[in-house]
Design a protein around this motif. Structure first.
Motif, short mmCIF file in Angstrom:
data_model
loop_
_atom_site.label_atom_id
_atom_site.label_comp_id
_atom_site.label_asym_id
_atom_site.label_seq_id
_atom_site.Cartn_x
_atom_site.Cartn_y
_atom_site.Cartn_z
N GLY A 1 9.71 -16.43 -50.72
CA GLY A 1 10.99 -15.29 -50.48
C GLY A 1 10.65 -14.06 -50.53
O GLY A 1 11.32 -12.85 -50.84
N ASN A 2 9.50 -13.85 -51.41
CA ASN A 2 9.15 -12.72 -52.44
C ASN A 2 8.16 -11.90 -50.81
O ASN A 2 7.35 -12.65 -50.20
CB ASN A 2 8.02 -13.08 -53.25
N ASN A 3 8.81 -11.01 -50.53
CA ASN A 3 8.11 -10.59 -49.37
C ASN A 3 6.57 -8.96 -49.90
O ASN A 3 6.07 -8.44 -48.81
CB ASN A 3 8.78 -9.38 -48.34
N ASP A 4 6.70 -9.12 -51.57
CA ASP A 4 5.76 -8.42 -51.69
C ASP A 4 4.55 -8.32 -51.53
O ASP A 4 3.53 -9.67 -50.94
CB ASP A 4 5.80 -8.74 -53.92
N LYS A 5 3.31 -7.90 -51.13
CA LYS A 5 1.96 -7.53 -50.60
C LYS A 5 1.27 -8.26 -51.52
O LYS A 5 0.68 -9.19 -51.33
CB LYS A 5 1.00 -6.19 -50.64
N PHE A 6 1.90 -8.78 -53.08
CA PHE A 6 1.19 -9.07 -53.78
C PHE A 6 0.92 -10.61 -54.00
O PHE A 6 0.38 -11.25 -54.32
CB PHE A 6 1.26 -8.26 -55.51
N ALA A 7 2.46 -10.48 -53.88
CA ALA A 7 2.97 -12.22 -53.38
C ALA A 7 2.45 -12.72 -52.06
O ALA A 7 1.45 -13.92 -52.22
CB ALA A 7 4.68 -12.58 -52.93
N LEU A 8 1.86 -12.26 -51.26
CA LEU A 8 1.77 -12.66 -50.40
C LEU A 8 -0.37 -12.90 -50.80
O LEU A 8 -1.03 -14.06 -49.99
CB LEU A 8 1.18 -11.56 -48.86
N PHE A 9 -1.60 -12.01 -50.83
CA PHE A 9 -2.78 -11.52 -52.07
C PHE A 9 -2.27 -13.16 -53.07
O PHE A 9 -3.23 -13.97 -53.24
CB PHE A 9 -3.21 -10.98 -52.47
N THR A 10 -1.47 -13.43 -53.28
CA THR A 10 -1.40 -14.74 -55.08
C THR A 10 -1.41 -15.68 -53.50
O THR A 10 -2.32 -16.78 -53.69
CB THR A 10 -0.07 -15.01 -55.48
N LYS A 11 -0.88 -16.70 -52.38
CA LYS A 11 -1.21 -17.32 -51.51
C LYS A 11 -1.93 -17.42 -51.43
O LYS A 11 -2.64 -18.39 -51.17
CB LYS A 11 0.36 -16.96 -50.62
N LEU A 12 -2.75 -16.32 -50.57
CA LEU A 12 -3.67 -16.13 -49.82
C LEU A 12 -4.81 -16.82 -50.74
O LEU A 12 -5.84 -17.47 -50.33
CB LEU A 12 -4.38 -14.79 -48.99
N TYR A 13 -5.32 -16.00 -52.17
CA TYR A 13 -6.45 -16.58 -52.95
C TYR A 13 -5.89 -17.80 -53.03
O TYR A 13 -7.42 -18.25 -54.15
CB TYR A 13 -6.26 -15.28 -53.99
N LEU A 14 -4.81 -18.10 -54.00
CA LEU A 14 -4.89 -19.23 -54.59
C LEU A 14 -5.44 -20.48 -53.32
O LEU A 14 -5.77 -21.54 -54.17
CB LEU A 14 -3.43 -20.03 -54.71
N GLY A 15 -4.99 -20.32 -51.76
CA GLY A 15 -5.37 -21.18 -50.40
C GLY A 15 -7.49 -20.86 -51.25
O GLY A 15 -7.70 -21.67 -50.72
N LEU A 16 -7.26 -19.83 -50.24
CA LEU A 16 -8.91 -19.83 -51.15
C LEU A 16 -9.80 -20.04 -51.91
O LEU A 16 -10.68 -21.23 -52.37
CB LEU A 16 -9.55 -17.85 -51.75
N VAL A 17 -9.13 -20.18 -53.31
CA VAL A 17 -9.51 -21.32 -54.35
C VAL A 17 -9.92 -22.72 -53.91
O VAL A 17 -11.24 -23.12 -54.24
CB VAL A 17 -8.28 -20.83 -55.73
N CYS A 18 -8.53 -23.07 -53.55
CA CYS A 18 -8.96 -24.59 -53.11
C CYS A 18 -10.13 -24.81 -52.47
O CYS A 18 -10.78 -24.91 -52.70
CB CYS A 18 -7.52 -25.19 -52.56
#
Lengths: 261, 218
Positions: B22-39
């Motif tokens: 539910g968080n439309n913040d730019k940082f929230a989007l980057f967090t999801k992308l980054y953690l995806g990248l980690v995996c």
């Protein structure tokens, strides 16, 4: 110096633990600091709310005091003047022209007096607006009103009349404070002379009100009896100091000191 | 061990996807992308090693560029409400890291682990974390720590980068001279990862609570 394998492992574990414990304590400290900051802020808000509530109460009291003064004045002064005018006009016999003219002239004089009194009352009705003219003027109005009763001899020195700045909330509380002190003098002191000395030296305001009434034993009454508790509370609200000197049959002197504006 | 690590990263990624939805913040989007990248990085490293039997260090060398970028951006994102004009500091810190990283790549090659760059990044990130807490304490704003996304996210970063100091210091020596201590370093990294992803997951829950509070107050 050579370290054995187990010693190196122990050093690594120990050092890592130290490097992990340090942030734990840092975060605990920050958490505690922020908690105290929040408590402090909440206390500040509560104090502010109390202050606002007290200012509101004071405003209502000032209005009540004004209403009482107006009621008394209407009844004792203007009412009497108008009754006398009515009586005068009723007793006119137009057949006696000279007497009638004299009575009409008297009535005109009485009506003019009533108008003057009404104008003075109208000024009192603007008790709050009067603060817009400054605390000095508002207090002077109070003193004039008391002096007009003819019951007391007042010696006034009011330096606040000379200033052109104000502190709206403090002004309202100070006006009420002086009103309460005068109420006490009128109700309890049986005084004949009242001296008011208001001085503003740099940013320190000194209000000294002295009477030659019956006085009271400060040690016995303390600062809570005879309506003094509300005076004390209001002085605390404006972060001032209150000093009361009194003794039985030796009059009373009240000294209030505070930062102003 | 790397399976446990991967599991931790997947759990954190799943938590981010769920609690930051539910968080439309730019940082929230980057967090999801980054953690995806980690995996993705972790799986790629694992597969590369498994199928080629060659060093997978180059994969992690690329990954750290994104890691430091994401962490710097996160720290900047959370300090923004407390400190205006902080952007140059964060950009400079990232460029210092890039300079050391490129120097390392040119002198040691891209197939050696960039330990110096990681050490420099750790010091800079710890400094920026402390700078965040300093500004948080100095600020007039009152925050509820229990539900603060920023406070916990930065706490996790501080734990990880401050705690990994010993790991970084010993890594070079141990990999080459003391293979017996290698296992303990793996355990340390696992613990640090557990702390990082654990606290980050909690911070995502805090963000979700905050979002719910915001939507319920409308």
């Amino acid at each position: 110096m050579q370290f054995s394998s187990s010693e190196i492992v122990n050093i690594i574990i120990l050092a890592t633990c130290v490097f992990l414990i340090a942030p734990v304590f840092l975060l605990i400290y920050i958490k505690e600091y922020l908690r105290k900051k929040r408590v402090h802020e909440e206390e500040k808000v509560t104090l502010n709310q109390k202050f606002e509530a007290e200012v509101l109460k004071t405003r209502i009291e000032v209005q009540e005091q004004t209403m009482q003064t107006i009621a008394a004045d209407l009844h004792d002064n203007i009412g009497q003047l108008l009754s006398l005018t009515a009586l005068n006009l009723n007793s006119i016999n137009i057949e006696h022209t000279e007497k009638a003219r004299q009575k009409i002239n008297n009535s005109i004089e009485l009506i003019n007096n009533s108008i003057r009194e009404l104008r003075a009352l109208a000024k009192l009705m603007q008790a709050e607006n009067i603060l817009m003219m400054g605390l000095g003027s508002a207090l002077q109005q109070e003193f004039n009103h008391i002096e007009k009763t003819g019951r007391y001899q007042l010696i006034i020195s009011n330096q606040l009349l000379e200033i052109n700045f104000a502190s709206p909330q403090k002004d309202l509380i100070l006006l009420r404070l002086v009103q309460e002190i005068f109420n006490n003098i009128i109700k309890h002191s049986n005084a004949n002379h009242i001296t008011v000395n208001i001085q503003l030296i740099e940013n320190h305001l000194d209000i000294i009100i002295t009477d030659d009434g019956i006085g009271f034993d400060v040690n016995q009454t303390g600062y809570n009896g005879l309506g003094l508790s509300s005076i004390r509370k209001r002085v605390e609200m404006v972060q001032g100091t209150l000093n009361i000197n009194s003794a039985v049959n030796q009059g009373t002197s009240i000294h209030i000191k505070l930062l102003y504006p | 061990m790397s399976e446990v690590n991967l599991l931790l990263e997947f759990i954190c990624f799943a938590m981010a996807l769920y609690f930051l939805k539910g968080n439309n913040d730019k940082f929230a989007l980057f967090t999801k992308l980054y953690l995806g990248l980690v995996c993705v990085t972790e799986i790629s490293g694992f597969m590369w090693k498994l199928y080629t039997n060659k060093s997978n260090v180059w994969i992690y060398n690329i990954y750290i560029l994104f890691e430091v970028l994401y962490v710097s951006f996160g720290l900047y994102h959370f300090i923004k409400p407390f400190k205006k004009n902080a952007r140059p500091l964060y950009i400079s810190a990232y460029f210092v890291f890039i300079a050391v990283y490129l120097y390392g790549v040119f002198t040691r090659g891209a197939f050696k682990f960039q330990t110096t760059a990681i050490m420099v990044a750790s010091v800079l990130i710890v400094f920026l974390c402390l700078y965040y807490y300093y500004n948080l304490m100095k600020s007039d704003k009152i925050i509820s720590i229990r539900n603060s996304f920023g406070f916990w996210w930065v706490a996790a970063v501080l734990f990880f980068y401050f705690g990994s100091t010993v790991y970084n210091l010993f890594m070079n020596v141990i990999f080459s001279n003391k293979p017996f201590a290698y296992e303990i370093l793996v355990y340390i990294m696992l613990t640090l990862n557990a702390i990082l992803y654990g606290i980050w997951s909690y911070s995502f829950i805090c963000s979700s609570r905050h979002q719910k509070l915001l939507t319920s107050s409308y």
